[in-house]
Design an enzyme around this catalytic site. Structure first.
Site, PDB file in Angstrom:
ATOM      1  N   ARG A  83      46.138  -1.988 122.431  1.00  0.00           N
ATOM      2  CA  ARG A  83      44.104  -0.523 122.658  1.00  0.00           C
ATOM      3  C   ARG A  83      44.951   0.723 122.253  1.00  0.00           C
ATOM      4  O   ARG A  83      45.855   1.152 122.635  1.00  0.00           O
ATOM      5  CB  ARG A  83      44.764  -0.680 124.711  1.00  0.00           C
ATOM      6  CG  ARG A  83      43.904  -2.080 125.098  1.00  0.00           C
ATOM      7  CD  ARG A  83      42.858  -1.974 125.192  1.00  0.00           C
ATOM      8  NE  ARG A  83      42.320  -3.598 125.464  1.00  0.00           N
ATOM      9  CZ  ARG A  83      42.334  -4.874 124.728  1.00  0.00           C
ATOM     10  NH1 ARG A  83      42.101  -4.603 123.533  1.00  0.00           N
ATOM     11  NH2 ARG A  83      41.262  -5.358 125.361  1.00  0.00           N
ATOM     12  N   GLU A 118      36.628   4.813 120.027  1.00  0.00           N
ATOM     13  CA  GLU A 118      35.410   4.593 119.060  1.00  0.00           C
ATOM     14  C   GLU A 118      34.089   3.884 118.782  1.00  0.00           C
ATOM     15  O   GLU A 118      33.815   4.087 120.049  1.00  0.00           O
ATOM     16  CB  GLU A 118      36.617   2.710 119.367  1.00  0.00           C
ATOM     17  CG  GLU A 118      38.004   2.737 118.857  1.00  0.00           C
ATOM     18  CD  GLU A 118      38.174   1.276 119.571  1.00  0.00           C
ATOM     19  OE1 GLU A 118      38.126  -0.025 120.200  1.00  0.00           O
ATOM     20  OE2 GLU A 118      39.199   0.411 119.676  1.00  0.00           O
ATOM     21  N   HIS A 162      38.836  -2.343 115.054  1.00  0.00           N
ATOM     22  CA  HIS A 162      38.774  -3.150 116.009  1.00  0.00           C
ATOM     23  C   HIS A 162      39.004  -5.091 115.306  1.00  0.00           C
ATOM     24  O   HIS A 162      38.305  -5.400 116.523  1.00  0.00           O
ATOM     25  CB  HIS A 162      38.313  -2.887 117.828  1.00  0.00           C
ATOM     26  CG  HIS A 162      38.924  -3.652 119.086  1.00  0.00           C
ATOM     27  ND1 HIS A 162      38.707  -2.518 120.073  1.00  0.00           N
ATOM     28  CD2 HIS A 162      39.776  -4.531 119.236  1.00  0.00           C
ATOM     29  CE1 HIS A 162      39.349  -3.328 120.814  1.00  0.00           C
ATOM     30  NE2 HIS A 162      39.721  -4.816 121.227  1.00  0.00           N
TER      31      HIS A 162
HETATM   32  P1  NAD Z   1      50.236 -10.126 127.991  1.00  0.00           P
HETATM   33  O1  NAD Z   1      49.786  -9.324 128.989  1.00  0.00           O
HETATM   34  O2  NAD Z   1      51.143 -10.771 127.484  1.00  0.00           O
HETATM   35  O3  NAD Z   1      51.884  -9.229 127.722  1.00  0.00           O
HETATM   36  C1  NAD Z   1      52.489  -7.282 127.836  1.00  0.00           C
HETATM   37  C2  NAD Z   1      53.325  -7.030 127.715  1.00  0.00           C
HETATM   38  O4  NAD Z   1      53.545  -5.643 128.659  1.00  0.00           O
HETATM   39  C3  NAD Z   1      53.984  -8.072 128.973  1.00  0.00           C
HETATM   40  O5  NAD Z   1      55.200  -8.878 128.973  1.00  0.00           O
HETATM   41  C4  NAD Z   1      54.429  -6.551 130.449  1.00  0.00           C
HETATM   42  O6  NAD Z   1      55.850  -7.104 131.055  1.00  0.00           O
HETATM   43  C5  NAD Z   1      55.035  -6.080 129.152  1.00  0.00           C
HETATM   44  N1  NAD Z   1      54.449  -4.371 129.172  1.00  0.00           N
HETATM   45  C6  NAD Z   1      53.659  -4.145 130.406  1.00  0.00           C
HETATM   46  N2  NAD Z   1      53.947  -2.687 130.502  1.00  0.00           N
HETATM   47  C7  NAD Z   1      55.135  -2.240 129.028  1.00  0.00           C
HETATM   48  C8  NAD Z   1      55.812  -1.196 129.660  1.00  0.00           C
HETATM   49  N3  NAD Z   1      55.391   0.345 129.872  1.00  0.00           N
HETATM   50  N4  NAD Z   1      56.730  -1.195 128.417  1.00  0.00           N
HETATM   51  C9  NAD Z   1      56.942  -2.694 127.639  1.00  0.00           C
HETATM   52  N5  NAD Z   1      56.391  -3.228 127.677  1.00  0.00           N
HETATM   53  C10 NAD Z   1      55.471  -3.570 129.072  1.00  0.00           C
HETATM   54  O7  NAD Z   1      49.654  -9.193 126.487  1.00  0.00           O
HETATM   55  P2  NAD Z   1      48.684 -10.231 125.215  1.00  0.00           P
HETATM   56  O8  NAD Z   1      47.816 -11.058 124.933  1.00  0.00           O
HETATM   57  O9  NAD Z   1      50.630 -10.207 124.749  1.00  0.00           O
HETATM   58  O10 NAD Z   1      47.810  -8.873 124.930  1.00  0.00           O
HETATM   59  C11 NAD Z   1      49.167  -7.494 124.391  1.00  0.00           C
HETATM   60  C12 NAD Z   1      47.926  -6.395 123.919  1.00  0.00           C
HETATM   61  O11 NAD Z   1      47.070  -6.671 123.402  1.00  0.00           O
HETATM   62  C13 NAD Z   1      47.109  -5.864 125.532  1.00  0.00           C
HETATM   63  O12 NAD Z   1      47.114  -4.393 125.289  1.00  0.00           O
HETATM   64  C14 NAD Z   1      45.637  -6.501 125.129  1.00  0.00           C
HETATM   65  O13 NAD Z   1      44.926  -5.840 125.442  1.00  0.00           O
HETATM   66  C15 NAD Z   1      45.727  -5.584 123.576  1.00  0.00           C
HETATM   67  N6  NAD Z   1      44.628  -6.746 122.879  1.00  0.00           N
HETATM   68  C16 NAD Z   1      44.211  -6.842 121.643  1.00  0.00           C
HETATM   69  C17 NAD Z   1      43.263  -7.210 120.805  1.00  0.00           C
HETATM   70  C18 NAD Z   1      42.314  -6.920 119.980  1.00  0.00           C
HETATM   71  O14 NAD Z   1      41.354  -6.800 119.113  1.00  0.00           O
HETATM   72  N7  NAD Z   1      42.820  -5.810 119.009  1.00  0.00           N
HETATM   73  C19 NAD Z   1      42.975  -8.542 121.263  1.00  0.00           C
HETATM   74  C20 NAD Z   1      43.705  -9.769 122.340  1.00  0.00           C
HETATM   75  C21 NAD Z   1      45.007  -8.406 122.957  1.00  0.00           C
END
Ligand code: NAD
Length: 532
Positions: free
Chosen positions: A230, A259, A277
């Site tokens: 993000r 964005e 994105h």
């Molecule tokens: P998820 O919830 O499965 O995993 C997130 C992980 O981050 C969890 O394991 C959590 O314990 C950990 N976490 C939380 N705070 C933390 C911190 N301060 N330090 C270290 N670890 C921490 O999420 P996901 O589905 O793997 O998604 C990850 C990211 O990707 C999210 O920000 C999501 O919005 C983003 N995403 C982006 C796109 C895109 O289009 N670029 C698409 C899908 C998801």
């Protein structure tokens, strides 16, 4: 059964629906048309364009389920849908592989200068020497956030013979070991040891500008950085400086603070690459989002339990009405606790006291606690149905007990969260609409947890309150209210300070530095948990 699809979704999901239901695809309806056509529908499938507002839901007399082909549900009035007993399902896992593959693409692109080589050859140049690259094999990849996407990245990076280390304070080491990744004890270990760093955390108050000047200073010279999570997790000004100075050899961003990032000075730098994105933009991710959401909708229509439920209309309206303030209390305790615990959560013990001891829906209250604990740290929405599964996947053990005695209160919930380092114990009670925390780690308090607060453990000696409040005053932070909790025969006191502004890391460090202060936590309880 009649299903309406009101946003553009991949056709594979519509084909699934057609096998079992009468399907009307009506895209781009205005509100009046939507209200008119939704009347006789059992289900609605949307992406983010259709606004499922209260009046749409009021008109939807037969509606049982809304499927969201994607993750976020900002376009749906979840609260009112819940009240009406309409289940909302979504597809949170649809894009994990797709984002992980983009991350690998970024890594290879940077290691081999592919975008720069492509631009050069199109400018009719043949700059073989200029674009000397490096191999991924043998390099250390630091993964920050080991959820769905982070663990997929680890799998793929291992196939490239990279050494993977991960920082995620909320997953258990055994889960990381199963994936074959070393867990770093601190984020600094990632900075110190990684050739490549990739971010896969949600964007929260705690992860905003996680990668800032301080972090860059701790990184290895010539590190490569990737953000397909993000915008805002990286401080882009600090990244610009780090790229300019050569500290960061290359950076690849799919997401930006603003964005589209037009005018962003990062775009002027040669060793910076960016995409608009595109994280979830693959044919497969779109198809999965559509098929997963439609399959979930069909499950609800068939009367089977769906997997990805966003809300919780499982309780009867009477039970929901009776329990709603206790659900708020339970969730509040979870939200409060997660902001205070240190270490990896191993056990969550809950004791229901007083009138709650005989409550037959204690499981819902426990799930609300888990929701509060986990929602702060995960990008998916943790809800009252999926919370135990999410907790189990994270190796968190949950136990429930009951006690008739609730002290001077009618009802009370005692929450004990044990981590590998320590334990935090909270007690809370609800009285009508009022939710109160009545004890924090054995210190008696009477807190209505709303807004921002500081929790300070300090030595029980004169002058402590004055020192902390003077420091806050010097930093321009106004104190709204304050409470001090004392334990018998304890040399430590607990000070809880309600503040009007966010207290940043530097100020927290200054408070920690006051002689006699043992620990300080900054909590944000928002408007209080008001899900129901
Ligand atoms: P998820 O919830 O499965 O995993 C997130 C992980 O981050 C969890 O394991 C959590 O314990 C950990 N976490 C939380 N705070 C933390 C911190 N301060 N330090 C270290 N670890 C921490 O999420 P996901 O589905 O793997 O998604 C990850 C990211 O990707 C999210 O920000 C999501 O919005 C983003 N995403 C982006 C796109 C895109 O289009 N670029 C698409 C899908 C998801």
């Amino acid at each position: 059964m009649k299903v309406m699809v009101s946003d553009q979704i991949h056709g594979a999901g519509i084909e699934l629906l057609k096998k079992e239901a009468e399907v009307e695809v009506a895209i781009g309806l205005d509100k009046e048309e939507l209200i008119d056509r939704i009347k006789d529908k059992d289900a609605l499938v949307v992406r983010s364009a259709t606004k499922v507002t209260r009046d749409v839901l009021e008109a939807a007399e037969k509606l049982k389920v809304i499927g969201r082909a994607g993750v976020g549900v900002d376009n749906i009035d979840v609260k009112y849908a819940t009240e009406k007993g309409v289940i909302i399902v979504n597809a949170p896992t649809a894009s994990s592989i797709t984002v992980a593959e983009l991350t690998m693409g970024f890594m290879i692109s940077m290691a081999r200068n592919i975008p720069q080589g492509n631009a050069s050859i199109k400018a009719e140049k043949w700059e073989k020497k200029k674009f000397l690259g490096i191999e991924l094999r043998g390099k250390t990849l630091g993964i920050i956030g080991m959820g769905r996407i982070g663990s997929q990245v680890a799998k793929k990076a291992k196939a490239f013979e990279m050494n993977c280390i991960a920082y995620d304070p909320y997953i258990s080491k055994s889960i990381a070991r199963e994936i074959g990744v070393e867990i770093a004890e601190s984020i600094d270990e990632i900075y110190k040891n990684s050739n490549f760093i990739t971010l896969h955390v949600p964007m929260t108050e705690h992860t905003k500008h996680l990668i800032n000047k301080d972090a860059f200073d701790k990184m290895r010279e010539g590190v490569y950085l990737i953000n397909a999570a993000r915008g805002g997790i990286i401080d882009e000004k600090a990244l610009y400086e780090a790229l300019k100075s050569g500290k960061v050899a290359g950076a690849a961003l799919d997401v930006f603070e603003k964005e589209p990032p037009f005018g962003n000075s990062l775009l002027e730098i040669d060793n910076f690459i960016g995409t608009p994105h595109l994280g979830a933009s693959t044919e497969e991710a779109q198809r999965f989002a559509s098929t997963i959401a439609c399959e979930e909708v069909l499950k609800v229509l068939r009367g089977e339990p769906p997997l990805n439920v966003v809300n919780m209309p499982r309780l009867s309206p009477d039970a929901l009405n009776r329990l709603k303030y206790n659900i708020n209390l339970a969730e509040t305790l979870g939200t409060f606790a997660i902001q205070m615990v240190e270490g990896r959560i191993k056990d969550v013990e809950v004791v229901y006291c007083g009138t709650l001891a005989e409550e037959k829906h204690k499981d819902i209250l426990t799930n609300a606690i888990l929701k509060g604990l986990l929602n702060e740290i995960l990008s998916e929405s943790v809800n009252l149905l999926n919370a135990p599964v999410v907790a189990k996947n994270r190796d968190i053990r949950i136990t429930e007990g009951k006690r008739e005695d609730a002290g001077k209160y009618d009802n009370m919930i005692v929450l004990r969260v044990k981590t590998d380092l320590e334990e935090t114990v909270l007690e809370g009670s609800s009285y009508g609409i009022e939710t109160k925390i009545v004890s924090v780690n054995g210190y008696s308090v009477e807190l209505v947890p709303k807004g921002r607060m500081l929790v300070v453990h300090h030595e029980d000696k004169p002058g402590m309150i004055g020192r902390v409040s003077t420091l806050l005053g010097e930093q321009g932070i106004n104190i709204g209210a304050m409470q001090v909790g004392r334990k018998e025969k304890s040399e430590t006191q607990l000070m809880i300070i309600f503040v009007d502004h966010k207290v940043n890391k530097e100020v927290l460090e200054k408070i920690s530095g006051i002689e006699g202060v043992k620990k300080v936590f900054s909590l944000n309880m928002g408007d209080g948990n008001e899900s129901y």
